[in-house]
Design a protein around this motif. Structure first.
Motif, mmCIF file in Angstrom:
data_model
loop_
_atom_site.group_PDB
_atom_site.id
_atom_site.type_symbol
_atom_site.label_atom_id
_atom_site.label_comp_id
_atom_site.label_asym_id
_atom_site.label_seq_id
_atom_site.Cartn_x
_atom_site.Cartn_y
_atom_site.Cartn_z
ATOM 1 N N ALA A 8 0.882 -0.642 0.200
ATOM 2 C CA ALA A 8 -0.232 0.326 0.058
ATOM 3 C C ALA A 8 0.916 0.880 -0.380
ATOM 4 C CB ALA A 8 -0.737 -0.135 1.212
ATOM 5 N N ALA A 9 0.414 2.059 -0.747
ATOM 6 C CA ALA A 9 0.943 3.673 -0.979
ATOM 7 C C ALA A 9 0.856 4.588 0.523
ATOM 8 C CB ALA A 9 0.723 4.396 -1.964
ATOM 9 N N VAL A 10 1.937 4.561 1.361
ATOM 10 C CA VAL A 10 1.157 5.234 2.078
ATOM 11 C C VAL A 10 2.165 5.973 2.679
ATOM 12 C CG1 VAL A 10 -0.213 3.603 3.515
ATOM 13 C CG2 VAL A 10 1.992 3.748 4.260
ATOM 14 N N LYS A 11 1.862 7.973 3.464
ATOM 15 C CA LYS A 11 2.787 8.230 3.315
ATOM 16 C C LYS A 11 3.782 8.481 4.596
ATOM 17 C CE LYS A 11 0.038 11.637 1.686
ATOM 18 N NZ LYS A 11 -0.442 13.443 1.526
ATOM 19 N N VAL A 12 3.403 7.318 5.783
ATOM 20 C CA VAL A 12 3.860 7.664 7.294
ATOM 21 C C VAL A 12 4.539 5.508 7.065
ATOM 22 C CG1 VAL A 12 3.990 7.010 9.290
ATOM 23 C CG2 VAL A 12 3.098 8.659 8.694
ATOM 24 N N SER A 13 5.845 5.351 6.732
ATOM 25 C CA SER A 13 7.153 4.002 6.486
ATOM 26 C C SER A 13 6.170 3.054 8.232
ATOM 27 C CB SER A 13 7.563 4.053 6.276
ATOM 28 O OG SER A 13 8.983 4.348 7.573
ATOM 29 N N LYS A 14 6.444 1.493 7.805
ATOM 30 C CA LYS A 14 6.140 1.279 9.744
ATOM 31 C C LYS A 14 7.519 1.750 10.220
ATOM 32 C CE LYS A 14 7.921 -2.836 9.835
ATOM 33 N NZ LYS A 14 8.539 -4.487 10.426
ATOM 34 N N GLU A 15 8.640 2.458 9.563
ATOM 35 C CA GLU A 15 9.249 2.115 10.764
ATOM 36 C C GLU A 15 9.325 3.677 11.177
ATOM 37 O OE1 GLU A 15 10.789 -1.003 7.936
ATOM 38 O OE2 GLU A 15 9.667 1.079 7.129
ATOM 39 N N LYS A 16 9.124 4.530 10.148
ATOM 40 C CA LYS A 16 8.556 5.480 11.158
ATOM 41 C C LYS A 16 7.705 5.579 11.641
ATOM 42 C CE LYS A 16 8.351 10.777 10.961
ATOM 43 N NZ LYS A 16 9.759 11.282 10.932
ATOM 44 N N ALA A 17 6.524 5.357 11.633
ATOM 45 C CA ALA A 17 5.425 5.108 12.258
ATOM 46 C C ALA A 17 5.739 4.634 13.744
ATOM 47 C CB ALA A 17 4.521 4.440 11.909
ATOM 48 N N GLU A 18 6.754 3.598 14.101
ATOM 49 C CA GLU A 18 7.521 3.168 14.987
ATOM 50 C C GLU A 18 7.660 4.020 15.867
ATOM 51 O OE1 GLU A 18 10.251 -0.066 16.827
ATOM 52 O OE2 GLU A 18 9.949 -0.579 14.631
ATOM 53 N N SER A 19 8.687 5.235 14.833
ATOM 54 C CA SER A 19 9.459 6.170 15.615
ATOM 55 C C SER A 19 8.734 6.715 16.361
ATOM 56 C CB SER A 19 10.188 6.999 14.325
ATOM 57 O OG SER A 19 11.419 7.913 15.133
ATOM 58 N N LEU A 20 7.396 7.818 15.744
ATOM 59 C CA LEU A 20 6.444 8.016 16.354
ATOM 60 C C LEU A 20 5.915 7.937 17.341
ATOM 61 C CD1 LEU A 20 4.927 9.568 12.723
ATOM 62 C CD2 LEU A 20 6.338 11.202 14.296
ATOM 63 N N ALA A 21 5.213 6.570 17.485
ATOM 64 C CA ALA A 21 5.406 5.764 18.486
ATOM 65 C C ALA A 21 5.353 6.003 19.714
ATOM 66 C CB ALA A 21 4.470 4.580 18.278
ATOM 67 N N ARG A 22 6.718 5.343 19.235
ATOM 68 C CA ARG A 22 7.781 5.286 20.767
ATOM 69 C C ARG A 22 8.122 6.858 21.480
ATOM 70 N NH1 ARG A 22 10.866 0.933 21.976
ATOM 71 N NH2 ARG A 22 10.613 -0.496 20.086
ATOM 72 N N GLN A 23 8.423 8.223 20.555
ATOM 73 C CA GLN A 23 8.220 9.291 20.880
ATOM 74 C C GLN A 23 7.010 10.068 21.531
ATOM 75 O OE1 GLN A 23 9.250 11.773 17.033
ATOM 76 N NE2 GLN A 23 9.419 13.477 18.534
ATOM 77 N N MET A 24 6.101 9.715 20.973
ATOM 78 C CA MET A 24 4.651 10.793 20.524
ATOM 79 C C MET A 24 4.374 9.752 22.539
ATOM 80 S SD MET A 24 1.682 11.201 18.248
ATOM 81 C CE MET A 24 2.732 9.788 17.501
ATOM 82 N N VAL A 25 4.203 8.988 22.897
ATOM 83 C CA VAL A 25 4.165 7.861 24.575
ATOM 84 C C VAL A 25 5.417 7.476 25.099
ATOM 85 C CG1 VAL A 25 1.885 7.286 23.712
ATOM 86 C CG2 VAL A 25 3.616 6.052 22.947
ATOM 87 N N LYS A 26 6.782 7.782 24.548
ATOM 88 C CA LYS A 26 7.967 7.004 25.456
ATOM 89 C C LYS A 26 7.777 5.652 25.655
ATOM 90 C CE LYS A 26 8.155 11.802 27.184
ATOM 91 N NZ LYS A 26 7.552 12.341 26.743
ATOM 92 N N ILE A 27 7.985 5.111 24.980
ATOM 93 C CA ILE A 27 7.906 3.448 24.794
ATOM 94 C C ILE A 27 9.281 3.640 25.389
ATOM 95 C CG2 ILE A 27 7.591 1.607 23.860
ATOM 96 C CD1 ILE A 27 5.346 2.661 21.999
ATOM 97 N N PRO A 28 9.432 2.613 26.023
ATOM 98 C CA PRO A 28 10.991 2.136 26.754
ATOM 99 C C PRO A 28 12.195 0.818 25.731
ATOM 100 C CG PRO A 28 9.724 2.321 28.616
ATOM 101 C CD PRO A 28 8.617 1.870 27.121
ATOM 102 N N LYS A 29 12.197 1.840 25.264
ATOM 103 C CA LYS A 29 13.193 0.749 24.260
ATOM 104 C C LYS A 29 13.133 -1.593 24.353
ATOM 105 C CE LYS A 29 17.913 0.674 26.678
ATOM 106 N NZ LYS A 29 19.943 1.294 26.450
ATOM 107 N N GLU A 30 12.917 -0.978 25.877
ATOM 108 C CA GLU A 30 13.097 -2.750 26.505
ATOM 109 C C GLU A 30 11.421 -2.938 25.543
ATOM 110 O OE1 GLU A 30 14.095 0.001 28.239
ATOM 111 O OE2 GLU A 30 15.353 -0.783 28.724
ATOM 112 N N TYR A 31 10.493 -2.519 25.213
ATOM 113 C CA TYR A 31 9.448 -3.034 24.802
ATOM 114 C C TYR A 31 9.982 -2.860 23.060
ATOM 115 C CZ TYR A 31 6.087 -2.391 28.333
ATOM 116 O OH TYR A 31 5.797 -2.060 30.027
ATOM 117 N N THR A 32 8.946 -4.435 22.709
ATOM 118 C CA THR A 32 9.728 -4.679 21.233
ATOM 119 C C THR A 32 8.414 -4.619 20.485
ATOM 120 O OG1 THR A 32 10.105 -6.720 21.538
ATOM 121 C CG2 THR A 32 12.140 -5.922 21.706
ATOM 122 N N LEU A 33 8.754 -3.629 19.096
ATOM 123 C CA LEU A 33 7.695 -3.919 18.239
ATOM 124 C C LEU A 33 7.466 -5.544 18.232
ATOM 125 C CD1 LEU A 33 5.656 -2.668 17.086
ATOM 126 C CD2 LEU A 33 7.322 -2.600 15.149
#
Length: 785
Positions: free
Chosen positions: A54-79
């Protein structure tokens, strides 16, 4: 030694510390994953890194980065997983990423965080978190009350959804807990409604859950930017709308069953009125209430009883089998395959119900072509259910042999045959016959009918009869009858008028101006009603792609119920509001005491008044009056049960047999609390008397509190305690007194415990407030004695 005040603050688990950096987001009771995230959409990806078509503007990697930043997901939590789906909007759709993060310790899932993001712009749509932390404990009083939770929520959405924060308004009623909490385990649910043209659109909102520690456990942005809202210049005023709502209101008499914990349930006649809405411009009804009397036939299936009610019997298996074979079409070739017999006590009526369950295999030679089963009451001979399932291995004719009207006549005949003594009280529910139009709906194999039970024109909410008729043979394929054996007055009782009922209900509802979405369908350039669209779809005449649709926002006035701490109903005879569970008289406006302002125990007294542990007469709670034994037990049981009234099972019609104390009958206001306290071993049966109106001294209250904490066995070992009370020689319960004083639930006066001093209402309220605090602080409790 004197028992120390136990504040066992257990260190939080590693998972808790890892998530403590979240701004307001770490301690959820369960994951709350929206259904839309799980639905398949344009594409789905796993954490394995496959390409996304699918053609989306936000890639999976970008979505993961945004999620970790917005809700401050600790690095110990893996996708652990990711999905790409599509949400349907009024004017199109949007692509959405669903991301599932997990935290594991030694291979075990200790926590998870779920996030949904708009795959086109990265906006956070949903967030929820779960933490497996069994050592966590509540605190009481709450660290964060609702007002503070609102500030935390607004700060969170200001960071996460700044584009939307100025388009919303806090809804003070939604999620408001009317009763103050009796436990630290509390979630504050807060909603911010979308505002359009200075009017709230209540189906678009931002909702958050904030716990009593101040953590945001859940966030949800329900928003559709594609909706086109009309600008309405001329509309009904609020007063005009209220008048229109009153004119179109349809109150209905209904028998309901309050769950009365003091005795077996008995039907109560109520006036019910569902919430509905009208067009804000024309005043015409656009949303029906949940009660729709117009669908029910105006005449019963018979104008008089057609037989007698079933007499008492005791059917054997063979007799039960013969009764079913005589009543329903089971072919002679069927093979009886088994039976079971069971008895149980109906908690609502207190009666013992005995049933036979009978099963057959339908045969065609040696081949099994279906099955049949029935349930029959062995004490009355009443068949409560019958099902016949022929396997679908035979061709279905293009058109059914029976018309809808012919099938309806068959269903009515079946009901008359099975329930003749109430044939004049059963009314068939009318259906839209277009659902069964053989020219539009292919493969009609059966017709479904249901009946309501009315006594003197009032619907019995808890009774129902359902019949399915085979569309080709005319035989009964299924039959369900739930008719409770309650006694009703021979003549209709005197009740308040419909106008009076409407007036009462309009004090329960408030009128709200908002928007309502309607779907418009266009086929071959012509608009078609939604009912026709559904029929054409079901008939296969059209496909979804053949129809254009759009969504309009319509301005409406609707009735919105009050946010109450209890479910209520309107008693049709007295016109009083009553508790839906207990049947007790209640009121929409809670009583407020006028004689406790500025009192040293004001907060504690208000808590007990809120839970009706203390009554208010003429606006006064009388804080210095001596508390009664009944009041004290009610305080204790409510405190232990988080404010909920206890439920007693196995109540008997025999009032005397249902009571444990000879001076506390089932009609006594403290009956359920005293019985519950006895069941929990908080009190003893003694000589069989309780004396609920008797006064309470300090020693008796100390023992009750210690029993509730679970320390009564320990208290009996007096040598464990350094008891230095000046008046210890006057006491029988020294250990119990030492515990409540050591835990600071009760205090000394000049070094004396004063065991014989009677306890005031204010003192009892304060003691139980401190009991709640102490119970939250104690991590572990021994078995109660």
């Amino acid at each position: 030694m004197v028992m120390n005040h136990r504040k066992k603050l257990v260190a939080l688990a590693a998972a808790v510390m890892l998530t403590s950096s979240l701004p307001a987001a770490a301690f959820a009771e369960s994951a709350n994953i929206p259904a839309a995230a799980a639905a398949s959409g344009d594409a789905a990806v796993s954490d394995g890194g496959m390409d996304v078509p699918a053609a989306v503007k936000v890639s999976k990697e970008k979505a993961e980065s945004l999620a970790r930043q917005m809700v401050k997901i600790p690095k110990e939590y893996t996708l652990q997983g990711a999905s790409l789906s599509a949400d349907a909007l009024a004017g199109g759709k949007r692509s959405v990423w669903g991301l599932d993060f997990v935290y594991k310790v030694n291979g075990k899932n200790k926590g998870s965080i779920y996030v949904r993001l708009n795959a086109d712009n990265g906006q956070l749509l949903d967030y929820s978190t779960y933490l497996d932390n069994p050592s966590a404990k509540p605190t009481y009083p709450l660290k964060v009350e609702r007002e503070k939770a609102q500030q935390i929520a607004y700060s969170f959405l200001s960071d996460i959804a700044p584009t939307y924060k100025d388009q919303v308004k806090f809804n003070p009623e939604y999620g408001a807990q009317q009763l103050p909490p009796l436990t630290g385990e509390v979630r504050h649910t807060l909603r911010f409604d979308r505002i359009v043209n200075d009017i709230p659109y209540v189906d678009n909102y931002i909702e958050l859950d904030v716990d009593s520690e101040g953590h945001v456990l859940r966030y949800s942005l329900q928003w559709d930017d594609t909706i086109k809202f009309p600008k309405v210049d001329a509309k009904l005023t609020a007063d005009e709308a209220k008048k229109k709502l009153i004119e179109q209101a349809k109150p209905e008499l209904r028998y309901i069953l309050p769950y009365n914990a003091q005795a077996p349930s008995k039907p109560v006649l109520s006036y019910d009125m569902g919430a509905f809405a009208i067009d804000a411009v024309t005043g015409k009804e656009v949303q029906s209430g949940y009660i729709n009397p117009s669908l029910v036939s105006e005449t019963p299936v018979a104008d008089k009883p057609l037989g007698e009610a079933p007499a008492a019997v005791n059917l054997t298996e063979d007799q039960a089998k013969k009764a079913v074979l005589a009543a329903f079409p089971i072919p002679s070739s069927a093979v009886f395959s088994g039976s079971s017999y069971y008895e149980n006590t109906d908690e609502s009526s207190g009666a013992t119900v005995a049933n036979w369950r009978l099963d057959w295999e339908l045969k065609n030679g040696k081949e099994t072509v279906g099955s049949a089963s029935a349930t029959i009451n062995s004490r009355t001979g009443l068949i409560s259910s019958f099902y016949s399932y022929p396997y679908n291995n035979q061709a279905v004719s293009a058109k059914p042999a029976l018309s809808y009207d012919q099938a309806e006549a068959k269903a009515v005949d079946a009901v008359k045959k099975q329930l003749p003594w109430i044939a004049d009280e059963l009314y068939i529910v009318k259906r839209d016959k277009s659902q069964y139009d053989p020219d539009k709906v292919p493969h009609i194999d059966s017709y479904y009918f249901n009946f309501v039970h009315k006594i003197n024109g009032a619907t019995a909410d808890y009774d129902n009869v359902n019949v399915t008729i085979d569309a080709n043979t005319g035989e009964v394929r299924s039959y369900d009858a739930s008719i409770n054996p309650y006694k009703y007055p021979e003549a209709a009782p005197k009740v308040i008028t419909p106008a009076q009922a409407i007036e009462k209900w309009m004090t329960y509802y408030r009128t709200e101006l908002t928007y309502y979405l309607t779907q418009n369908y266009v086929y071959q350039g012509q608009p078609i009603p939604v009912e026709k669209f559904k029929v054409m779809m079901a008939a296969g005449e059209i496909q979804p792609t053949d129809v254009e649709y759009n969504t309009d926002a319509q301005l409406i006035y609707r009735l919105v119920p009050r946010q109450l701490d209890e479910s209520i109903f309107l008693d049709a005879a007295s016109g009083e509001w009553k508790n839906r569970e207990t049947g007790d008289v209640t009121q929409l406006e809670k009583p407020k005491a006028t004689d406790i302002d500025g009192h040293w125990a004001q907060r504690q007294l208000e808590l007990m008044v809120a839970y009706k542990a203390l009554d208010v007469k003429d606006g006064k709670v009388r804080p210095n009056q001596i508390v009664t034994r009944g009041e004290l037990i009610k305080m204790l049981v409510l405190a232990m049960n988080s404010g909920r009234s206890p439920i007693l099972y196995g109540a008997s019609e025999d009032a005397a047999a249902s009571t444990s104390f000879k001076d506390v009958g089932t009609k006594n206001q403290y009956y359920v609390y005293i019985e519950s306290a006895l069941q929990q071993n908080l009190i003893d049966i003694g000589d069989g008397s309780f004396n609920p109106d008797g006064k309470v001294d300090r020693e008796e209250m100390a023992e009750l509190i210690v029993r509730a904490l679970g320390y009564n066995s320990l208290a009996n070992y007096e040598d464990l305690f350094n008891i230095s009370f000046k008046d210890a020689g006057k006491m029988e319960k020294k250990g119990q007194a030492a515990i409540v004083v050591g835990l600071k639930i009760m205090t000394l006066s000049g070094g004396s415990f004063q065991p014989e001093k009677q306890v005031s209402r204010a003192e009892a309220s304060a003691a139980f407030f401190r009991f709640l605090q102490t119970r939250a602080e104690l991590q572990e409790a021994p078995l109660r004695n």
